[in-house]
Design a protein around this motif. Structure first.
Motif, PDB file in Angstrom:
ATOM      1  N   ASP A  56       0.834  -1.197   0.000  1.00  0.00           N
ATOM      2  CA  ASP A  56       0.000   0.000   0.000  1.00  0.00           C
ATOM      3  C   ASP A  56       0.873   1.252   0.000  1.00  0.00           C
ATOM      4  OD1 ASP A  56      -2.120  -1.648   0.090  1.00  0.00           O
ATOM      5  OD2 ASP A  56      -2.682  -1.243   2.166  1.00  0.00           O
ATOM      6  N   GLU A  57       0.449   2.249  -0.780  1.00  0.00           N
ATOM      7  CA  GLU A  57       1.152   3.528  -0.813  1.00  0.00           C
ATOM      8  C   GLU A  57       0.356   4.570  -0.051  1.00  0.00           C
ATOM      9  OE1 GLU A  57       3.141   5.329  -3.949  1.00  0.00           O
ATOM     10  OE2 GLU A  57       3.538   3.509  -5.071  1.00  0.00           O
ATOM     11  N   VAL A  58       1.055   5.356   0.716  1.00  0.00           N
ATOM     12  CA  VAL A  58       0.406   6.421   1.479  1.00  0.00           C
ATOM     13  C   VAL A  58       0.152   7.610   0.568  1.00  0.00           C
ATOM     14  CG1 VAL A  58       0.646   7.996   3.427  1.00  0.00           C
ATOM     15  CG2 VAL A  58       1.518   5.659   3.603  1.00  0.00           C
ATOM     16  N   THR A  59      -1.061   8.152   0.619  1.00  0.00           N
ATOM     17  CA  THR A  59      -1.395   9.346  -0.152  1.00  0.00           C
ATOM     18  C   THR A  59      -0.944  10.577   0.620  1.00  0.00           C
ATOM     19  OG1 THR A  59      -3.308   8.279  -1.196  1.00  0.00           O
ATOM     20  CG2 THR A  59      -3.261  10.692  -1.167  1.00  0.00           C
ATOM     21  N   ILE A  60      -0.087  11.381   0.017  1.00  0.00           N
ATOM     22  CA  ILE A  60       0.446  12.575   0.663  1.00  0.00           C
ATOM     23  C   ILE A  60      -0.530  13.739   0.505  1.00  0.00           C
ATOM     24  CG2 ILE A  60       2.369  14.215   0.689  1.00  0.00           C
ATOM     25  CD1 ILE A  60       4.114  11.865  -0.311  1.00  0.00           C
ATOM     26  N   PHE A  61      -1.057  13.920  -0.698  1.00  0.00           N
ATOM     27  CA  PHE A  61      -2.151  14.869  -0.878  1.00  0.00           C
ATOM     28  C   PHE A  61      -2.970  14.465  -2.096  1.00  0.00           C
ATOM     29  CE2 PHE A  61       1.216  17.234  -3.328  1.00  0.00           C
ATOM     30  CZ  PHE A  61       0.583  17.273  -4.564  1.00  0.00           C
ATOM     31  N   ALA A  62      -4.234  14.875  -2.091  1.00  0.00           N
ATOM     32  CA  ALA A  62      -5.153  14.660  -3.211  1.00  0.00           C
ATOM     33  C   ALA A  62      -5.966  15.937  -3.359  1.00  0.00           C
ATOM     34  CB  ALA A  62      -6.058  13.459  -2.965  1.00  0.00           C
ATOM     35  N   ILE A  63      -5.808  16.635  -4.464  1.00  0.00           N
ATOM     36  CA  ILE A  63      -6.431  17.943  -4.654  1.00  0.00           C
ATOM     37  C   ILE A  63      -7.113  18.020  -6.006  1.00  0.00           C
ATOM     38  CG2 ILE A  63      -4.857  19.179  -3.125  1.00  0.00           C
ATOM     39  CD1 ILE A  63      -3.202  19.950  -5.530  1.00  0.00           C
ATOM     40  N   LEU A 121     -14.054  16.821 -12.249  1.00  0.00           N
ATOM     41  CA  LEU A 121     -13.652  15.524 -12.797  1.00  0.00           C
ATOM     42  C   LEU A 121     -12.139  15.380 -12.875  1.00  0.00           C
ATOM     43  CD1 LEU A 121     -16.270  15.029 -15.662  1.00  0.00           C
ATOM     44  CD2 LEU A 121     -16.328  14.172 -13.318  1.00  0.00           C
ATOM     45  N   VAL A 122     -11.400  16.385 -12.433  1.00  0.00           N
ATOM     46  CA  VAL A 122      -9.930  16.328 -12.459  1.00  0.00           C
ATOM     47  C   VAL A 122      -9.432  16.198 -11.028  1.00  0.00           C
ATOM     48  CG1 VAL A 122      -7.816  17.534 -13.090  1.00  0.00           C
ATOM     49  CG2 VAL A 122      -9.832  17.714 -14.556  1.00  0.00           C
ATOM     50  N   ARG A 123      -8.481  15.300 -10.819  1.00  0.00           N
ATOM     51  CA  ARG A 123      -7.938  15.085  -9.476  1.00  0.00           C
ATOM     52  C   ARG A 123      -6.444  14.811  -9.566  1.00  0.00           C
ATOM     53  NH1 ARG A 123     -10.524  14.337  -4.850  1.00  0.00           N
ATOM     54  NH2 ARG A 123      -9.505  13.318  -3.077  1.00  0.00           N
ATOM     55  N   TYR A 124      -5.685  15.501  -8.736  1.00  0.00           N
ATOM     56  CA  TYR A 124      -4.232  15.326  -8.679  1.00  0.00           C
ATOM     57  C   TYR A 124      -3.892  14.655  -7.343  1.00  0.00           C
ATOM     58  CZ  TYR A 124      -4.731  19.096 -12.111  1.00  0.00           C
ATOM     59  OH  TYR A 124      -5.114  19.876 -13.171  1.00  0.00           O
ATOM     60  N   THR A 125      -3.217  13.515  -7.409  1.00  0.00           N
ATOM     61  CA  THR A 125      -2.892  12.749  -6.215  1.00  0.00           C
ATOM     62  C   THR A 125      -1.398  12.466  -6.157  1.00  0.00           C
ATOM     63  OG1 THR A 125      -5.068  11.675  -6.292  1.00  0.00           O
ATOM     64  CG2 THR A 125      -3.398  10.669  -4.889  1.00  0.00           C
ATOM     65  N   LEU A 126      -0.782  12.832  -5.047  1.00  0.00           N
ATOM     66  CA  LEU A 126       0.635  12.533  -4.835  1.00  0.00           C
ATOM     67  C   LEU A 126       0.747  11.375  -3.855  1.00  0.00           C
ATOM     68  CD1 LEU A 126       3.668  13.137  -5.121  1.00  0.00           C
ATOM     69  CD2 LEU A 126       3.435  14.766  -3.225  1.00  0.00           C
ATOM     70  N   ALA A 127       1.343  10.270  -4.315  1.00  0.00           N
ATOM     71  CA  ALA A 127       1.614   9.115  -3.465  1.00  0.00           C
ATOM     72  C   ALA A 127       3.104   9.083  -3.145  1.00  0.00           C
ATOM     73  CB  ALA A 127       1.157   7.832  -4.154  1.00  0.00           C
ATOM     74  N   GLU A 128       3.553   8.019  -2.532  1.00  0.00           N
ATOM     75  CA  GLU A 128       4.944   7.946  -2.093  1.00  0.00           C
ATOM     76  C   GLU A 128       5.926   7.896  -3.256  1.00  0.00           C
ATOM     77  OE1 GLU A 128       5.237   5.717   2.079  1.00  0.00           O
ATOM     78  OE2 GLU A 128       4.306   4.501   0.526  1.00  0.00           O
ATOM     79  N   THR A 129       5.530   7.245  -4.363  1.00  0.00           N
ATOM     80  CA  THR A 129       6.470   7.069  -5.467  1.00  0.00           C
ATOM     81  C   THR A 129       5.972   7.619  -6.796  1.00  0.00           C
ATOM     82  OG1 THR A 129       5.579   4.864  -5.999  1.00  0.00           O
ATOM     83  CG2 THR A 129       7.386   4.970  -4.403  1.00  0.00           C
ATOM     84  N   LYS A 130       4.765   8.178  -6.834  1.00  0.00           N
ATOM     85  CA  LYS A 130       4.226   8.619  -8.118  1.00  0.00           C
ATOM     86  C   LYS A 130       3.239   9.762  -7.943  1.00  0.00           C
ATOM     87  CE  LYS A 130       0.613   5.088  -7.881  1.00  0.00           C
ATOM     88  NZ  LYS A 130       0.017   3.881  -8.512  1.00  0.00           N
ATOM     89  N   MET A 195       5.853  20.123  -1.002  1.00  0.00           N
ATOM     90  CA  MET A 195       5.540  18.751  -0.605  1.00  0.00           C
ATOM     91  C   MET A 195       6.018  17.756  -1.654  1.00  0.00           C
ATOM     92  SD  MET A 195       1.705  19.415   0.925  1.00  0.00           S
ATOM     93  CE  MET A 195       1.407  17.691   1.332  1.00  0.00           C
ATOM     94  N   LEU A 196       5.861  18.120  -2.930  1.00  0.00           N
ATOM     95  CA  LEU A 196       6.315  17.254  -4.015  1.00  0.00           C
ATOM     96  C   LEU A 196       7.828  17.147  -4.022  1.00  0.00           C
ATOM     97  CD1 LEU A 196       5.869  15.606  -6.568  1.00  0.00           C
ATOM     98  CD2 LEU A 196       5.603  17.741  -7.846  1.00  0.00           C
ATOM     99  N   LEU A 197       8.522  18.270  -3.891  1.00  0.00           N
ATOM    100  CA  LEU A 197       9.990  18.263  -3.888  1.00  0.00           C
ATOM    101  C   LEU A 197      10.537  17.507  -2.678  1.00  0.00           C
ATOM    102  CD1 LEU A 197      10.644  21.952  -4.978  1.00  0.00           C
ATOM    103  CD2 LEU A 197      11.043  19.888  -6.347  1.00  0.00           C
TER     104      LEU A 197
END
Length: 205
Positions: A56-63, A121-130, A195-197
């Motif tokens: 499982d990957e942890v979601t860092i943010f979803a906007i 309908l657009v969603r940006y999600t940052l996970a641990e590796t992608k 957060m991404l960097l």
């Protein structure tokens, strides 16, 4: 109930003698103590609730893109509808029906409603590796950008975006598709850029 040691009378529910402290009905006391662990409830946030399953990957943010411009669009549509009905009923009532003007005024809301649906309908999600960019309602499209292939992250903002505290995240990636990925109209873009960097730097270690 009488104490076997000192003979003092105690309540039938007592576990110990009120005078000498001798245990009354040892078997009942032992049963009561032994049952406590079965009634124990683990505190919230304990090890069981914090368990993470392998893979499982942890979601860092979803906007999602901001709805600020959509709200402005709804406000302008409302003003336009009221003006259309007022002008029609005052100056052109003989030529155009007021009900037709009302219908046309309501149709003005279709423009911001279209952009509202498009934004949702657009969603940006940052996970641990992608980084995932998802879009669509019925036929959905999801693009995955591995963080290890991201070369640069830039915050871009027009004058109007800066006044509203918005901006775009422009991401250069070295994937096979190449090119840039743009996260448009993001609230507090510098925060999400950091957060991404930060997550990218963790993967480099």
């Amino acid at each position: 109930m009488f104490c076997n040691r000192c003979g003092t009378e105690n309540k039938d529910t007592a576990a110990f003698c009120r005078k000498c402290g001798e245990a009354l009905e040892d078997g009942e006391v032992e049963t009561r103590v032994a049952s406590r662990p079965e009634q124990y409830v683990a505190p919230v946030g304990g090890p069981i609730e914090q368990t993470v399953h392998p893979g499982d990957e942890v979601t860092i943010f979803a906007i999602t893109p901001t709805l600020l411009f959509v709200k402005v669009g709804y406000a302008l549509a409302a003003v336009g509808a009221l003006l259309l009905v007022a002008v029609t009923s005052t100056f052109a009532a003989a030529y155009v029906s007021v009900w037709l003007a009302i219908v046309l005024g309501l149709l003005l809301f279709a423009i911001p409603a279209y952009f509202h649906l498009k934004q949702k309908l657009v969603r940006y999600t940052l996970a641990e590796t992608k980084l995932e960019i998802g879009s669509g309602l019925i036929a959905t499209t999801t693009r995955n950008v591995p963080l290890r292939r991201i070369q640069d992250v830039t915050v871009s903002a027009t004058v109007l975006q800066r006044l509203a505290g918005l901006g775009d995240l422009v991401i250069d990636n070295a994937s096979e598709e190449g090119g840039k990925v743009v996260l448009k109209n993001i609230d507090s873009p510098r925060r999400y850029s950091e957060m991404l960097l930060k997550q990218m730097s963790k993967l480099e270690k």
